[in-house]
Write a protein that holds these residues in place. Sequence first.
Motif, PDB file in Angstrom:
ATOM      1  N   ARG A   6     -11.786   1.741  -4.511  1.00 47.76           N
ATOM      2  CA  ARG A   6     -11.081   2.724  -3.633  1.00 47.76           C
ATOM      3  C   ARG A   6     -11.841   2.186  -2.330  1.00 47.76           C
ATOM      4  O   ARG A   6     -11.179   2.127  -1.367  1.00 47.76           O
ATOM      5  N   ILE A  33      -2.753   2.442  -2.136  1.00 50.16           N
ATOM      6  CA  ILE A  33      -3.490   2.654  -1.033  1.00 50.16           C
ATOM      7  C   ILE A  33      -3.107   1.373  -0.340  1.00 50.16           C
ATOM      8  O   ILE A  33      -2.967   1.640   1.115  1.00 50.16           O
ATOM      9  N   TYR A  51      -3.867   1.109  -9.022  1.00 50.91           N
ATOM     10  CA  TYR A  51      -4.624   1.969  -8.039  1.00 50.91           C
ATOM     11  C   TYR A  51      -4.705   1.707  -6.582  1.00 50.91           C
ATOM     12  O   TYR A  51      -4.492   2.241  -5.802  1.00 50.91           O
ATOM     13  N   VAL A  85      -7.290   8.870   2.053  1.00 51.66           N
ATOM     14  CA  VAL A  85      -8.098   9.699   0.987  1.00 51.66           C
ATOM     15  C   VAL A  85      -7.637  11.106   0.690  1.00 51.66           C
ATOM     16  O   VAL A  85      -7.685  11.341  -0.672  1.00 51.66           O
ATOM     17  N   ASP A 117      -5.105   9.664  -7.218  1.00 48.73           N
ATOM     18  CA  ASP A 117      -6.079   8.800  -7.914  1.00 48.73           C
ATOM     19  C   ASP A 117      -5.249   8.296  -9.057  1.00 48.73           C
ATOM     20  O   ASP A 117      -5.217   8.892 -10.216  1.00 48.73           O
TER      21      ASP A 117
END
Length: 197
Positions: free
Chosen positions: A84, A45, A41, A189, A194
């Motif tokens: 996150r 990002i 995850y 975002v 996800d």
Amino acid sequence: MHITHSQLPPVTAAVISAFRDGSERAFNEIFMAYDARLMKYASSICVTREDAEEVVQDVFTSLWENRASIEGPDITGWLIRVCRNKALKLLRRRVFQADITEFPERPSGQMTPLEQLYFEEIEKHIREIIQQLPPARKRIFLLHREEGRSYQQIADELGISVFTVKKQVSLALDHLRTKVTPYACSLAVILLPDMLN
């Protein structure tokens, strides 16, 4: 490869309860269950694997420090949210610190289509902001960043001082960072999947 719940060691309510009471063994079980998933995850990002590793390490540190205050029988939601937030915070810092005209590159073959789109959109946004700079500042900035001219060469060519060249390049970079940083984080975002779902 997508990791499913069936491939992971179960984290029972008893383990979570023991963890809240300070059991290091329970913490290790939680770590084994979630480490790979959180890395996947965070990597979706962060720009580099090293950044993703830093984020995940911070997540588990926060988990241990906040163990007594985490409620409920399942800590998955807490871990996702914290991962996150930390990944986006680090991304924001990296974008702010980076040479904004040379955003960190990764070979396209190592990027997912969404990651590729993410970087392309940021590059496009950077170019649009450069075009909006005051004409003199834009010319100095492009001579330095795209044509590789030294401050002295630009000063000689334009008949201005080296100090003026440095100041204009600095102002351009400050403006770019101010505009690009929130855009990059908002885009992350919106676009980045996800990976824990």
